[in-house]
Motif scaffolding. Structure first.
Motif, PDB file in Angstrom:
ATOM      1  N   SER A  37      43.852  30.321   4.027  1.00  0.00           N
ATOM      2  CA  SER A  37      42.669  29.636   4.533  1.00  0.00           C
ATOM      3  C   SER A  37      41.397  30.096   3.837  1.00  0.00           C
ATOM      4  N   VAL A  38      41.475  31.196   3.110  1.00  0.00           N
ATOM      5  CA  VAL A  38      40.264  31.804   2.547  1.00  0.00           C
ATOM      6  C   VAL A  38      40.198  31.699   1.029  1.00  0.00           C
ATOM      7  N   THR A  39      41.283  31.998   0.302  1.00  0.00           N
ATOM      8  CA  THR A  39      41.180  32.195  -1.141  1.00  0.00           C
ATOM      9  C   THR A  39      41.630  30.989  -1.950  1.00  0.00           C
ATOM     10  N   ARG A  40      40.980  30.839  -3.102  1.00  0.00           N
ATOM     11  CA  ARG A  40      41.309  29.817  -4.088  1.00  0.00           C
ATOM     12  C   ARG A  40      41.234  30.464  -5.473  1.00  0.00           C
TER      13      ARG A  40
ATOM     14  N   ALA B 182      29.965  24.021  -3.797  1.00  0.00           N
ATOM     15  CA  ALA B 182      29.782  23.109  -2.667  1.00  0.00           C
ATOM     16  C   ALA B 182      30.658  23.488  -1.475  1.00  0.00           C
ATOM     17  N   THR B 183      31.548  24.471  -1.629  1.00  0.00           N
ATOM     18  CA  THR B 183      32.479  24.806  -0.559  1.00  0.00           C
ATOM     19  C   THR B 183      31.892  25.865   0.367  1.00  0.00           C
ATOM     20  N   THR B 184      32.532  26.028   1.509  1.00  0.00           N
ATOM     21  CA  THR B 184      32.115  27.029   2.487  1.00  0.00           C
ATOM     22  C   THR B 184      33.303  27.867   2.928  1.00  0.00           C
ATOM     23  N   ASP B 185      32.991  29.082   3.379  1.00  0.00           N
ATOM     24  CA  ASP B 185      33.977  29.983   3.991  1.00  0.00           C
ATOM     25  C   ASP B 185      35.177  30.258   3.092  1.00  0.00           C
ATOM     26  N   ARG B 186      34.941  30.305   1.780  1.00  0.00           N
ATOM     27  CA  ARG B 186      36.019  30.569   0.828  1.00  0.00           C
ATOM     28  C   ARG B 186      35.641  31.740  -0.069  1.00  0.00           C
ATOM     29  N   ILE B 187      36.654  32.310  -0.676  1.00  0.00           N
ATOM     30  CA  ILE B 187      36.476  33.190  -1.825  1.00  0.00           C
ATOM     31  C   ILE B 187      37.107  32.460  -2.998  1.00  0.00           C
ATOM     32  N   ASN B 188      36.259  31.975  -3.893  1.00  0.00           N
ATOM     33  CA  ASN B 188      36.721  31.200  -5.042  1.00  0.00           C
ATOM     34  C   ASN B 188      36.726  32.079  -6.285  1.00  0.00           C
TER      35      ASN B 188
ATOM     36  N   LEU C 111      35.851  36.727   6.690  1.00  0.00           N
ATOM     37  CA  LEU C 111      35.873  35.264   6.684  1.00  0.00           C
ATOM     38  C   LEU C 111      37.018  34.719   7.530  1.00  0.00           C
ATOM     39  N   LYS C 112      38.174  35.366   7.438  1.00  0.00           N
ATOM     40  CA  LYS C 112      39.321  34.905   8.219  1.00  0.00           C
ATOM     41  C   LYS C 112      39.006  34.954   9.708  1.00  0.00           C
ATOM     42  N   MET C 113      38.447  36.076  10.165  1.00  0.00           N
ATOM     43  CA  MET C 113      38.137  36.208  11.582  1.00  0.00           C
ATOM     44  C   MET C 113      36.958  35.327  11.975  1.00  0.00           C
ATOM     45  N   ALA C 114      35.958  35.203  11.102  1.00  0.00           N
ATOM     46  CA  ALA C 114      34.807  34.360  11.412  1.00  0.00           C
ATOM     47  C   ALA C 114      35.234  32.912  11.613  1.00  0.00           C
ATOM     48  N   GLY C 115      36.235  32.483  10.850  1.00  0.00           N
ATOM     49  CA  GLY C 115      36.727  31.122  10.993  1.00  0.00           C
ATOM     50  C   GLY C 115      37.395  30.861  12.322  1.00  0.00           C
ATOM     51  N   GLU C 116      37.740  31.924  13.043  1.00  0.00           N
ATOM     52  CA  GLU C 116      38.382  31.789  14.345  1.00  0.00           C
ATOM     53  C   GLU C 116      37.393  31.962  15.493  1.00  0.00           C
ATOM     54  N   VAL C 117      36.109  32.113  15.159  1.00  0.00           N
ATOM     55  CA  VAL C 117      35.058  32.285  16.166  1.00  0.00           C
ATOM     56  C   VAL C 117      34.278  30.977  16.251  1.00  0.00           C
ATOM     57  N   SER C 118      34.292  30.351  17.405  1.00  0.00           N
ATOM     58  CA  SER C 118      33.755  28.993  17.519  1.00  0.00           C
ATOM     59  C   SER C 118      32.263  28.916  17.240  1.00  0.00           C
ATOM     60  N   TRP C 119      31.516  29.955  17.562  1.00  0.00           N
ATOM     61  CA  TRP C 119      30.066  29.867  17.414  1.00  0.00           C
ATOM     62  C   TRP C 119      29.573  30.261  16.026  1.00  0.00           C
ATOM     63  N   ARG C 120      30.457  30.744  15.164  1.00  0.00           N
ATOM     64  CA  ARG C 120      30.046  31.087  13.790  1.00  0.00           C
ATOM     65  C   ARG C 120      30.014  29.818  12.936  1.00  0.00           C
ATOM     66  N   ALA C 121      28.875  29.544  12.310  1.00  0.00           N
ATOM     67  CA  ALA C 121      28.756  28.376  11.434  1.00  0.00           C
ATOM     68  C   ALA C 121      29.238  28.738  10.033  1.00  0.00           C
ATOM     69  N   PRO C 122      29.792  27.774   9.289  1.00  0.00           N
ATOM     70  CA  PRO C 122      30.305  28.076   7.937  1.00  0.00           C
ATOM     71  C   PRO C 122      29.204  28.565   7.004  1.00  0.00           C
ATOM     72  N   VAL C 123      29.553  29.531   6.187  1.00  0.00           N
ATOM     73  CA  VAL C 123      28.624  30.047   5.175  1.00  0.00           C
ATOM     74  C   VAL C 123      29.106  29.622   3.790  1.00  0.00           C
TER      75      VAL C 123
END
Length: 746
Positions: free
Chosen positions: A516-519, A538-544, A468-480
């Motif tokens: 940036s990832v965990t809650r 309702a959130t994206t790109d997190r580990i809750n 998730l951390k690296m995906a968030g730094e890739v412009s073409w990856r959409a949030p999951v």
């Protein structure tokens, strides 16, 4: 569309194999247009050659299958260290240029395992990837998660024979028993038997064909063998096998692929042996490297500018069906927001704090059941759980959907359904892999688990957090959609199961991950859990991570108050507090909240006149400073809760070190005195478990007295009463009514 000849397919594989080998070795002269010199080699030779030719063999075979059938196919590659092969195929099929039009062939080759370039393993920077394969064992579970609720998708999964030795992979072979052919896609495993791991034979490669087929038939598969050593035309054999498998997907086909380790590497350089596993030739063997690379005759495959020969592109499927471009591999683009039910219908009515009792997870279970009903047609929400849904009082969900299972059932099975959307299996690894595959292909889910056993997937969540951390730094990856854990059967109420079930350490692991990832959330009652779950889903790109109790317990906040409290992350409970406090009693977690309020209640009679403030923390990372975590409270809000110079006695759900870690950077953190789990436990009563960890209401109250008034005898009186109640539990086998029947009163 014209069918390419097998000679053309071989040329395509030869081009891919050359590119893969060149990525490992070359920084310049990438097409060998001049004699190879030492300066053309990379200073650090990194990568894994041994599995690359087998991966390209499967990739090219799948290209043919897609061309012939139009079958949309996602490829999950277990041996992620075979990344050069995947890169070679992606570059030839043009997918690399879709996400990075400026990536030339020379830059791809030099950039592999080069600072700032592509890693030596697959990663989120690589299109078509939903599984890195960095840590072996999870590819097949991820593949099954990707196939759920996507009936038109085929997920091909390459499983390395070394990877197949892992426990998670062993469990994953049974995942076919959970896949409903009417509502889900299909998984086609390819067990790549190339003979060896890093330096020793693999178990599966040492098994005979008969042993392998019997083994996998027993697990529910229809195995087909492709042995490239026994045929003059391996590409035709693979094509025929893939066609048969595709025609018989209902029979759960799988392929047992036998190929030499490092196929294409000369025998005298280690080809066919474990010596081909990583970098088979050293930089000192320059003539041998050049001879091997030239054996692929790159001048026949690429022009002077690195453009591939026209016939190589004939083997590719139509652009929209190429393996690297399957939409599910960038699942955030397919994700739809969940139709989250309104909370009011499910909330507990709380007229006064502590006036009613309820189960937090039982209440949330009713809400989740409604969410299941709301997603019945769209089928994009699932619960993955290791056989603990009912135990954790979430079984209201089973009124809305069944437990998925497609195999014959035993006589007394309940709530089972071929198309059920609850996935229960006694493998935390499998639940995690399923959910990762499901989320990364555009859907939503929840992972409820006993708190003590969530740590089984510590390593998996480590890998996913990195993804998730690296995906968030890739412009073409959409949030999951976020990966949501609901940990219940928490340690403080595992006194009956004993020490083995008392372990809050999963929380500590999450705190080591990127902000940036965990809650981390610790809702104290049913309504705060409802609000928290609605937020997390309702959130994206997190580990809750949400930790909540299942047992009936006092309820503190009505829905409106719960909304405000969760929005703030932490707050003063004025109804339990005095103005101008001498001491702050803080708490995070359901049981610690009860003990803290009971301690405040005790102090009113045992230490009359002591001014106490009660602060509850629902979002643990609100304690961080804003520069360390985006949820960190401002300095002003932090002071409004905890004051500036008063002692804070903090009752925490987990290990005390977690709070101290989060508080780092706040002024004077030494005034926080944290009580929590001290790794003391046994089979006992709930109160005795608290006492053994110095977390009981009496311990908290006594600590508050010491911090404000010194040792004036009151603290000792409180501890003496604690010890008397402990003796009662040991004598009677249960806790005193003084504990079990306690109620809050202002």
């Amino acid at each position: 569309m014209q069918t390419p000849s097998t000679d053309t397919v071989r040329r395509y594989r030869r081009a891919c194999d050359y590119l893969a080998a060149a990525m490992i070795y070359l920084r310049g002269n990438v097409l060998l247009r001049e004699p190879l010199r030492p300066e053309h080699l990379k200073p650090r030779l990194l990568g894994h050659w041994g599995t690359c030719p087998g991966i390209t063999f499967v990739y090219s075979g799948l290209n043919g299958l897609v061309r012939r059938t139009g079958q949309r196919t996602l490829l999950v590659t277990g041996p992620g260290h075979g990344a050069p092969a995947v890169h070679a195929n992606l570059w030839l099929e043009g997918t690399h240029s879709v996400v990075d039009p400026d990536l030339t062939l020379a830059e791809l080759i030099k950039g592999f395992s080069w600072p700032g370039g592509f890693p030596s393993h697959l990663s989120p920077e690589v299109p078509g990837v939903v599984h890195e394969g960095g840590e072996l064992g999870y590819a097949l579970a991820t593949a099954f998660g990707a196939a759920l609720d996507d009936p038109d998708l085929l997920v091909a999964c390459i499983v390395g024979d070394g990877e197949a030795e892992t426990g998670p992979t062993a469990g994953s072979w049974h995942a076919t028993k959970f896949l409903d052919p009417g509502t889900c896609g299909s998984v086609l495993p390819v067990l790549h038997l190339n003979g060896s791991k890093i330096s020793s034979p693999t178990i599966y490669a040492c098994m005979s064909d008969e042993e392998l087929t019997d083994y996998f038939r027993g697990a529910g598969w229809t195995p087909r063998i492709v042995d490239v050593r026994r045929t003059d035309d391996p590409d035709r054999l693979l094509a025929e096998t893939l066609d048969k498998a595709h025609a018989e997907l209902a029979q759960r086909p799988m392929i047992l692929l036998r190929s030499p380790k490092g196929w294409g590497l000369p025998e005298d350089a280690g080809g066919g042996t474990f010596h081909a596993h990583q970098v088979p030739l050293s930089a000192e063997q320059l003539p041998e490297i050049e001879a091997w690379l030239r054996s692929y005759r790159p001048e026949e495959l690429f022009d002077e500018d690195g453009v591939p020969a026209d016939d190589l592109l004939e083997v590719l499927p139509p652009q929209e069906l190429r393996l690297g471009r399957v939409p599910q591999a960038n699942g955030g683009r397919l994700r739809r927001e969940l139709p989250l039910p309104e909370l009011a219908e499910f909330a507990v009515d709380v007229d006064e704090p502590g006036s009613v009792t309820a189960s937090a997870t039982g209440t949330t279970g009713e809400w989740l059941a409604e969410l299941m009903r709301a997603t019945e047609q769209r089928r994009d929400f699932r619960i993955m759980c290791p056989d603990e849904l009912a135990s954790n009082k979430l079984d209201a969900v089973l009124a809305a959907t069944g437990r998925a299972f497609t195999w014959p059932l035993t006589e007394h099975s309940e709530h089972m359904s071929r198309d059920g959307r609850v996935m229960e299996v006694l493998s935390e690894h499998l639940c995690q892999g399923w959910l990762q595959g499901y989320l990364l292909t555009g859907r939503h889910g929840l992972f409820p688990c006993y708190e003590a056993f969530a740590s089984i997937v510590d390593s998996m969540v480590n890998q996913y957090a990195k993804f998730l951390k690296m995906a968030g730094e890739v412009s073409w990856r959409a949030p999951v959609a976020s990966l949501n854990y609901l940990l219940t059967s928490e340690g403080w109420r595992q006194e009956h199961n004993g020490y083995s079930h008392q372990g809050p350490g999963f929380l500590n692991n999450l705190l080591t991950k990127k902000a940036s990832v965990t809650r981390v959330y610790l809702p104290p009652d049913a309504n705060t859990l409802l609000v928290t779950m609605r937020h997390c889903l309702a959130t994206t790109d997190r580990i809750n991570l949400v930790v909540a109790g299942k047992n009936s317990a006092p309820q503190w906040l009505d829905l409106a108050e719960a909304e405000r409290h969760c929005r703030a992350g932490a707050g003063v409970w004025e109804w339990a507090s005095h103005e101008d406090p001498e001491v702050v009693l803080a708490c995070a977690g359901g049981v610690p909240t009860v003990e803290t309020l009971a301690a405040a209640w005790l102090l009113r009679s045992q230490a009359p006149g002591m001014r106490v403030r009660v602060v509850n923390v629902v979002d643990l990372l609100a304690l961080s400073t804003p520069d360390r975590h985006p949820h960190g409270m401002s300095a002003e809000d932090f002071t409004a809760c905890f004051g500036e110079d008063v002692p804070v006695v903090f009752a925490f759900h987990g290990y005390p070190s977690a709070v101290h870690e989060v508080l780092h950077g706040r002024p004077d953190p030494s005034r926080f005195h944290v009580h929590g789990y001290l790794e003391e436990g046994t089979t006992t009563t709930p109160f005795d478990l608290l006492v053994s960890n110095k977390m009981s209401r009496y311990d908290l109250a006594a600590d508050a007295v010491r911090r404000t008034r010194g040792d004036d005898g009151v603290a000792q009186e409180l501890l003496s009463r604690r010890d008397a109640l402990k003796e009662y539990a040991y004598r009677e086998g249960e806790d005193s009514p003084e504990i079990t029947e306690w109620e809050w009163s202002a």
